[in-house]
Design an enzyme around this catalytic site. Structure first.
Site, PDB file in Angstrom:
ATOM      1  N   LYS A 216       0.843  -1.191   0.000  1.00 40.07           N
ATOM      2  CA  LYS A 216       0.000   0.000   0.000  1.00 40.07           C
ATOM      3  C   LYS A 216       0.884   1.250   0.000  1.00 40.07           C
ATOM      4  O   LYS A 216       1.838   1.328   0.768  1.00 40.07           O
ATOM      5  CB  LYS A 216      -0.888  -0.030   1.253  1.00 40.07           C
ATOM      6  CG  LYS A 216      -2.199   0.686   1.090  1.00 40.07           C
ATOM      7  CD  LYS A 216      -3.198   0.261   2.140  1.00 40.07           C
ATOM      8  CE  LYS A 216      -4.424   1.142   2.066  1.00 40.07           C
ATOM      9  NZ  LYS A 216      -5.532   0.660   2.861  1.00 40.07           N
TER      10      LYS A 216
ATOM     11  N   GLU B  32     -20.262  -4.770   9.420  1.00 42.89           N
ATOM     12  CA  GLU B  32     -21.172  -3.947  10.220  1.00 42.89           C
ATOM     13  C   GLU B  32     -22.316  -4.769  10.806  1.00 42.89           C
ATOM     14  O   GLU B  32     -22.765  -4.511  11.927  1.00 42.89           O
ATOM     15  CB  GLU B  32     -21.719  -2.795   9.368  1.00 42.89           C
ATOM     16  CG  GLU B  32     -20.684  -1.722   9.015  1.00 42.89           C
ATOM     17  CD  GLU B  32     -19.801  -2.078   7.824  1.00 42.89           C
ATOM     18  OE1 GLU B  32     -20.046  -3.123   7.186  1.00 42.89           O
ATOM     19  OE2 GLU B  32     -18.856  -1.312   7.529  1.00 42.89           O
TER      20      GLU B  32
ATOM     21  N   ARG C 253     -26.124  -1.244   6.400  1.00 41.17           N
ATOM     22  CA  ARG C 253     -25.959  -2.691   6.257  1.00 41.17           C
ATOM     23  C   ARG C 253     -26.578  -3.452   7.444  1.00 41.17           C
ATOM     24  O   ARG C 253     -26.876  -4.623   7.336  1.00 41.17           O
ATOM     25  CB  ARG C 253     -24.468  -3.031   6.211  1.00 41.17           C
ATOM     26  CG  ARG C 253     -23.798  -2.604   4.946  1.00 41.17           C
ATOM     27  CD  ARG C 253     -23.221  -3.781   4.220  1.00 41.17           C
ATOM     28  NE  ARG C 253     -22.918  -3.438   2.858  1.00 41.17           N
ATOM     29  CZ  ARG C 253     -21.772  -3.725   2.253  1.00 41.17           C
ATOM     30  NH1 ARG C 253     -20.822  -4.357   2.901  1.00 41.17           N
ATOM     31  NH2 ARG C 253     -21.592  -3.411   0.992  1.00 41.17           N
TER      32      ARG C 253
HETATM   33  C1  LIG Z   1     -19.401  -1.429   4.054  1.00 46.29           C
HETATM   34  C2  LIG Z   1     -18.179  -0.576   4.187  1.00 46.29           C
HETATM   35  N1  LIG Z   1     -17.610  -0.419   5.403  1.00 46.29           N
HETATM   36  C3  LIG Z   1     -16.522   0.348   5.539  1.00 46.29           C
HETATM   37  C4  LIG Z   1     -15.973   0.972   4.457  1.00 46.29           C
HETATM   38  C5  LIG Z   1     -14.798   1.908   4.636  1.00 46.29           C
HETATM   39  N2  LIG Z   1     -13.601   1.389   3.939  1.00 46.29           N
HETATM   40  C6  LIG Z   1     -13.234   1.856   2.742  1.00 46.29           C
HETATM   41  S1  LIG Z   1     -11.872   1.109   2.163  1.00 46.29           S
HETATM   42  C7  LIG Z   1     -11.723   0.182   3.553  1.00 46.29           C
HETATM   43  C8  LIG Z   1     -10.584  -0.768   3.703  1.00 46.29           C
HETATM   44  C9  LIG Z   1     -10.494  -1.668   2.540  1.00 46.29           C
HETATM   45  O1  LIG Z   1      -9.377  -2.466   2.682  1.00 46.29           O
HETATM   46  P1  LIG Z   1      -8.903  -3.322   1.453  1.00 46.29           P
HETATM   47  O2  LIG Z   1     -10.076  -3.911   0.786  1.00 46.29           O
HETATM   48  O3  LIG Z   1      -7.837  -4.245   1.899  1.00 46.29           O
HETATM   49  O4  LIG Z   1      -8.335  -2.253   0.441  1.00 46.29           O
HETATM   50  P2  LIG Z   1      -6.998  -1.385   0.545  1.00 46.29           P
HETATM   51  O5  LIG Z   1      -7.434  -0.018   0.943  1.00 46.29           O
HETATM   52  O6  LIG Z   1      -6.081  -2.005   1.541  1.00 46.29           O
HETATM   53  O7  LIG Z   1      -6.448  -1.406  -0.820  1.00 46.29           O
HETATM   54  C10 LIG Z   1     -12.742   0.450   4.440  1.00 46.29           C
HETATM   55  C11 LIG Z   1     -12.907  -0.168   5.754  1.00 46.29           C
HETATM   56  C12 LIG Z   1     -16.610   0.790   3.214  1.00 46.29           C
HETATM   57  N3  LIG Z   1     -16.169   1.397   2.107  1.00 46.29           N
HETATM   58  N4  LIG Z   1     -17.688   0.011   3.107  1.00 46.29           N
END
Ligand SMILES: Cc1ncc(C[n+]2csc(CCOP(=O)(O)OP(=O)(O)O)c2C)c(N)n1
Length: 649
Positions: free
Chosen positions: A283, A368, A396
């Site tokens: 990242k 959630e 959700r």
């Molecule tokens: C239902 C939901 N909960 C929380 C989020 C907030 N959120 C956005 S990106 C993320 C982390 C995603 O991690 P990953 O899929 O590993 O992607 P990375 O950012 O590491 O590339 C979160 C928790 C969201 N977008 N949707």
């Protein structure tokens, strides 16, 4: 930066003839472009920096838009945007009238959904792949999902069905060991084990060496080399968890090695069933501050490129910050308090509680629904869980709030952050509906503080009430009011009168209270005398106050930062019907449409929920009632593709 190669890429087809040396150069140029633009606009920088090579490999190996790429969440899709005809407009990212911060169908034929919420990509893709098969199509459907998003229940529901259907589908697991914070849970542990495979250990060393080559913090020099040894080969590992689920598993492979990615994508395209390619990425790769602090750089406000420092700062705390500090304080005095987040520890301010009370803090992953029922279980056994979840993501958990918390009469407190307009993240992230979807639940108390100090008292009150309570507050700094040392119990269902007048009564909730007070000042200058009430409770509503408003004013105005459909204003109308009150009512709130992205200020003005817009609407309504022509002016403004109507008073 001279974007020598990037400027020649108008569509993904233009990538196909590039050599791997040129691709390495292009990856560097894309990273420059990302940093250059996001330093001005803010946005999801680290996730997008981490998938530059993956995006290049996908667009070279596939034939988009015939082949379909679905990005889970979509926050990592910036390089995809740049490569699919949006390089020239990329500097408008997240700005009003500009490009969205997530994939958006109306922007490009290469975007297949308006995404923003996590863990739904495999379900979408599986449906699309099934439809393809039913229609006799040949195209590939490819998902890119992060290890964080793989903690969401929906992802497993989709994997479960995909393995059963044996549909041709390619899932790329973009494993960077991070959600927003370091990823959590047993699956994260499993992926770590896979990564620790001896072959992969070598791969890790190569990635680490590459990072060591990066310059000192803050300098905008990139790992231009991107020279990848051929030694890391893709592995076909039978018997892994994904294999057991019916997927062909390929990996782990170096997600920054374009050749390796292409080779494995070619393999995956030949498999007659679901395939999972496990790509390991870093990242933030390419910008040292983002590599060193990926959590901070997951989503970042505008910053100074050279140093990584924010462009603007303020001493006024955010609601989130005040919530976090207050919960720590209350947790110091009450050992029953437990903090729960669904992968948003820093976003919700719960990271402070995590630090102060690590044994009473849980990050459950992007889950959630589970977070809410897990909280219910803790509450059942005498704990007082505070589940801090953004309004949009709490959507959700509606069933769990109804069935598992409210029906069971359990004392779970919901700290509903990001309620109302959130700004640049746009329609998938605005907290537009929580009052509507929570208001119908029997027994659930809903509060909204007028400022950051009232939030403290509301949190205290909610925990004292020992029942299910939701407190909703905005993604914003407070008003800079003094924070009181002691806590007060706010009597349930009671509003407070802040100003008394005779023409109109504004019944307001949340930060709209302050804007209503300001609107009342403007109205006064026009000779209109207004009462302003901080209603504090969306449920139960203060029936006495509503009766007072209706009986003593020519017009009752409700002001809320929630959809007008089923929100606070609807509640006031219901109460008036029950009480047999027939005064004219004008409801101000979010219109019945999805609201675009842009600065919070601009969007609030667009929907008429700033002080000026509130005053304008009231003046106009009073004139309508009195049969006079309203004196306000309507101003049209066009930014990018959007034309908006602003009402000036
Ligand atoms: C239902 C939901 N909960 C929380 C989020 C907030 N959120 C956005 S990106 C993320 C982390 C995603 O991690 P990953 O899929 O590993 O992607 P990375 O950012 O590491 O590339 C979160 C928790 C969201 N977008 N949707």
């Amino acid at each position: 930066m001279d974007y020598k190669i990037l400027n020649t890429i108008k569509t993904p087809k233009d990538l196909k003839h590039l050599s791997h040396a040129e691709l390495a150069q292009l990856a560097t140029e894309i990273r420059y472009r990302l940093i250059e633009a996001v330093s001005e606009t803010g946005g999801h920088l680290a996730p997008s920096l981490g998938v530059v090579e993956l995006t290049l490999a996908l667009h070279r190996s596939l034939n988009s838009p015939k082949d379909k790429i679905i990005w889970d969440v979509g926050h990592q899709s910036y390089a995809h945007k740049i490569l699919t005809g949006r390089n020239e407009t990329f500097s408008t990212l997240r700005q009003y009238g500009g490009l969205a911060g997530f994939p958006k169908k109306s922007e490009s034929e290469h975007d297949f959904l308006d995404s923003g919420h996590a863990s739904n990509s495999i379900s979408f893709a599986l449906g699309m792949a099934e439809a393809r098969d039913k229609k006799g199509g040949e195209e590939h459907v490819v998902v890119v999902i992060g290890d964080g998003s793989l903690t969401g229940g929906m992802a497993y529901e989709a994997l479960n069905q995909a393995g059963h259907l044996e549909t041709r589908l390619i899932v790329i697991l973009n494993d960077n060991e991070m959600s927003i914070s370091p990823n959590v849970g047993a699956m994260a542990g499993y992926l770590a084990k896979v990564r620790l495979d001896p072959v992969h250990t070598k791969l890790r060393k190569e990635i680490e060496q590459r990072i060591k080559k990066l310059p000192a913090i803050g300098e905008l020099v990139y790992d231009i080399g991107m020279h990848i040894k051929e030694s890391v080969k893709a592995l076909l590992v039978p018997g892994m968890l994904f294999e057991e689920l019916g997927f062909t598993y390929i990996g782990p492979i170096d997600g920054h090695d374009i050749k390796e990615l292409e080779r494995n994508l070619a393999l995956a395209k030949q498999v007659e069933g679901p395939v999972l390619i496990h790509a390991v990425t870093k990242k933030g790769l390419g910008y040292t501050p983002a590599v060193e602090r990926p959590e901070k750089w997951h989503g970042i406000a505008p910053f100074v490129k050279k140093t990584g420092e924010p462009r603007s700062t303020s001493d006024i705390p955010t609601y989130t910050g005040v919530f976090g500090d207050t919960l720590v304080d209350l947790g110091n005095k009450n050992e029953k308090i437990v903090g729960i987040t669904a992968a948003m520890a820093s976003g919700t301010g719960l990271n402070k509680f995590a630090k102060a009370h690590p044994d009473r803090f849980y990050d459950v992953g992007i889950a959630e629904q589970h977070a809410v029922t897990f909280a219910a279980g803790l509450a059942m056994e005498g704990f007082q869980p505070v589940a801090a979840i953004y309004s949009t993501f709490l959507q959700r958990s509606l069933d769990q709030i109804i069935e598992d918390v409210s029906l069971q009469k359990l004392p779970v407190v919901f700290a509903v952050d990001r309620a109302g307009i959130v700004g640049e993240d746009g329609p998938t992230h605005h907290g537009a509906f929580d009052m509507s979807y929570l208001r119908s639940i029997p027994g659930l108390t809903i509060m909204a503080p007028k400022d950051e100090d009232e939030l403290r008292h509301m949190l205290f009150t909610a925990l004292e009430m020992k029942k299910a309570v939701a407190i909703r507050y905005p993604r914003d700094r407070g008003f800079g009011v003094e924070l009181s040392k002691d806590y007060q119990i706010i009597p349930e269902g009671r509003g407070e009168i802040l100003a008394e007048g005779s023409d109109v009564c504004l019944l307001a909730v949340g930060r709209m209270v302050r804007y209503s007070v300001d609107a009342a000042t403007t109205l006064k200058e026009r000779g209109i005398s207004a009462s302003v009430v901080n209603m504090r409770f969306v449920k139960p509503l203060d029936a006495k106050m509503i009766a007072w408003a209706a009986e003593n004013h020519k017009l009752v105005v409700t002001v809320e930062e929630n959809s007008l459909v089923g929100g606070f204003g609807s509640g006031v109308l219901e109460a008036m019907a029950e009480l047999g009150l027939t005064a004219p009512v004008h409801r101000l709130g979010l219109p019945d449409r999805f609201i675009s992205h842009g600065s919070m200020k601009r969007l609030l003005a667009e929907v008429g929920l700033d002080a000026n817009g509130i005053a304008y609407s009231i003046n106009r309504k009073l004139d309508e009632l009195g049969g006079k022509k309203h004196p306000g002016v309507v101003v049209k403004r066009t930014t990018g593709k959007r034309t908006s109507v602003f009402k000036k008073f």
